[in-house]
Write a protein that holds these residues in place. Structure first.
Motif, PDB file in Angstrom:
ATOM      1  N   HIS A 139      51.988  39.782  73.606  1.00 58.59           N
ATOM      2  CA  HIS A 139      51.161  40.824  74.198  1.00 58.59           C
ATOM      3  C   HIS A 139      51.195  42.102  73.372  1.00 58.59           C
ATOM      4  O   HIS A 139      50.179  42.767  73.185  1.00 58.59           O
ATOM      5  N   ALA A 140      52.393  42.466  72.893  1.00 60.38           N
ATOM      6  CA  ALA A 140      52.523  43.675  72.085  1.00 60.38           C
ATOM      7  C   ALA A 140      51.704  43.562  70.799  1.00 60.38           C
ATOM      8  O   ALA A 140      51.063  44.519  70.364  1.00 60.38           O
ATOM      9  N   VAL A 141      51.716  42.389  70.190  1.00 58.46           N
ATOM     10  CA  VAL A 141      50.937  42.162  68.964  1.00 58.46           C
ATOM     11  C   VAL A 141      49.452  42.190  69.265  1.00 58.46           C
ATOM     12  O   VAL A 141      48.664  42.809  68.533  1.00 58.46           O
ATOM     13  N   GLN A 142      49.032  41.548  70.341  1.00 58.80           N
ATOM     14  CA  GLN A 142      47.613  41.515  70.684  1.00 58.80           C
ATOM     15  C   GLN A 142      47.079  42.906  70.993  1.00 58.80           C
ATOM     16  O   GLN A 142      45.919  43.215  70.711  1.00 58.80           O
ATOM     17  N   ARG A 143      47.918  43.759  71.569  1.00 58.84           N
ATOM     18  CA  ARG A 143      47.483  45.092  71.948  1.00 58.84           C
ATOM     19  C   ARG A 143      47.280  46.003  70.739  1.00 58.84           C
ATOM     20  O   ARG A 143      46.572  47.003  70.805  1.00 58.84           O
ATOM     21  N   CYS A 144      47.905  45.678  69.623  1.00 61.88           N
ATOM     22  CA  CYS A 144      47.855  46.549  68.451  1.00 61.88           C
ATOM     23  C   CYS A 144      46.445  46.600  67.866  1.00 61.88           C
ATOM     24  O   CYS A 144      45.835  45.578  67.598  1.00 61.88           O
ATOM     25  N   GLY A 145      45.932  47.797  67.635  1.00 57.23           N
ATOM     26  CA  GLY A 145      44.626  47.945  67.006  1.00 57.23           C
ATOM     27  C   GLY A 145      44.576  49.133  66.076  1.00 57.23           C
ATOM     28  O   GLY A 145      43.530  49.489  65.551  1.00 57.23           O
ATOM     29  N   PHE A 146      45.735  49.768  65.846  1.00 54.70           N
ATOM     30  CA  PHE A 146      45.768  51.000  65.066  1.00 54.70           C
ATOM     31  C   PHE A 146      45.292  50.776  63.639  1.00 54.70           C
ATOM     32  O   PHE A 146      45.813  49.941  62.933  1.00 54.70           O
ATOM     33  N   GLY A 147      44.296  51.533  63.207  1.00 57.02           N
ATOM     34  CA  GLY A 147      43.868  51.490  61.823  1.00 57.02           C
ATOM     35  C   GLY A 147      43.073  50.273  61.422  1.00 57.02           C
ATOM     36  O   GLY A 147      42.696  50.120  60.268  1.00 57.02           O
ATOM     37  N   LEU A 148      42.789  49.372  62.356  1.00 62.13           N
ATOM     38  CA  LEU A 148      42.158  48.111  61.982  1.00 62.13           C
ATOM     39  C   LEU A 148      40.721  48.307  61.510  1.00 62.13           C
ATOM     40  O   LEU A 148      40.282  47.653  60.584  1.00 62.13           O
ATOM     41  N   ARG A 149      39.992  49.210  62.134  1.00 60.39           N
ATOM     42  CA  ARG A 149      38.595  49.401  61.742  1.00 60.39           C
ATOM     43  C   ARG A 149      38.494  49.800  60.276  1.00 60.39           C
ATOM     44  O   ARG A 149      37.656  49.300  59.546  1.00 60.39           O
ATOM     45  N   ARG A 150      39.364  50.740  59.851  1.00 61.74           N
ATOM     46  CA  ARG A 150      39.293  51.180  58.462  1.00 61.74           C
ATOM     47  C   ARG A 150      39.700  50.071  57.506  1.00 61.74           C
ATOM     48  O   ARG A 150      39.129  49.872  56.450  1.00 61.74           O
ATOM     49  N   PHE A 151      40.724  49.277  57.895  1.00 64.64           N
ATOM     50  CA  PHE A 151      41.162  48.180  57.056  1.00 64.64           C
ATOM     51  C   PHE A 151      40.061  47.134  56.906  1.00 64.64           C
ATOM     52  O   PHE A 151      39.814  46.620  55.827  1.00 64.64           O
TER      53      PHE A 151
END
Length: 212
Positions: A139-151
């Motif tokens: 769940h913690a991994v799935q929730r992560c979205g920080f910086g993904l759009r730029r990457f």
């Protein structure tokens, strides 16, 4: 299909909590097709002390079966104003992670996955890996979205990855993780900027102790 695990350490930024205290964190981007990872693309920000925590946990959990690569050494004269020191440290951190993800044994460690693909602090990563949180590692991994759009934009894989970002962006699922690193959001006191914007004479805190 050949298994690929690519990891980058880049974009050092100075984080300032207040006038007196500043440190550097780095963006860690992962791109993989490995079955070891539930999320194939991710970006998080980590500081040097969190790398120290990761190495300590991996070494303890592997029961000394695997000799871990070394981190770039702690430098008592490390300066946030010294671009050469920052670049050398960033390269050393990337080399460390590149060696870590080549080990099948270490890839099975929940601490590594939380470090690479969650926004939890070191204390919350340790609690989550030990089953002491209301949310699981997955769940913690799935929730992560920080910086993904730029990457996604940087790597020219917009269509596939934007869909992945959207599927993981429902903040109502995990309210404990809503405020960044799993801690309460600061009251407008923390700022960050690229190294060419902020200059300070404060040295970076290089390590932290973690009770085990």
């Amino acid at each position: 299909m050949q298994e690929v695990i690519s990891v980058w350490v880049r974009d050092p930024r100075i984080q300032k909590n207040d006038f007196w205290y500043a440190y550097i964190d780095y963006e860690i981007c992962l791109h993989t097709n490995s079955l070891c990872f539930n999320k194939k693309i991710s970006c998080v920000r980590r500081r040097y002390s969190e790398f120290v925590w990761l190495r300590q946990k991996l070494q303890a959990n592997s029961l000394l079966i695997t000799k871990l690569p070394e981190l770039p050494p702690k430098n008592p004269f490390f300066s946030l104003n010294n671009a050469r020191q920052i670049t050398e440290r960033m390269r050393g951190l990337q080399h460390f992670l590149e060696q870590i993800v080549q080990s099948t044994l270490l890839l099975s460690d929940s601490c590594l996955h939380l470090f690479l693909q969650s926004e939890l602090s070191a204390a919350k990563m340790e609690a989550c890996a030990g089953g002491r949180t209301s949310y699981s590692v997955r769940h913690a991994v799935q929730r992560c979205g920080f910086g993904l759009r730029r990457f996604v934009y940087d790597e020219d894989t917009d269509e596939d990855c934007n869909a992945s970002y959207g599927s993981n962006s429902d903040s109502s699922l995990f309210p404990e993780l809503e405020a960044g690193n799993g801690d309460p959001a600061p009251n407008g006191t923390e700022t960050s900027a690229p190294l060419d914007v902020i200059r300070t004479n404060q040295e970076e805190p290089l390590c932290m102790s973690v009770s085990t």
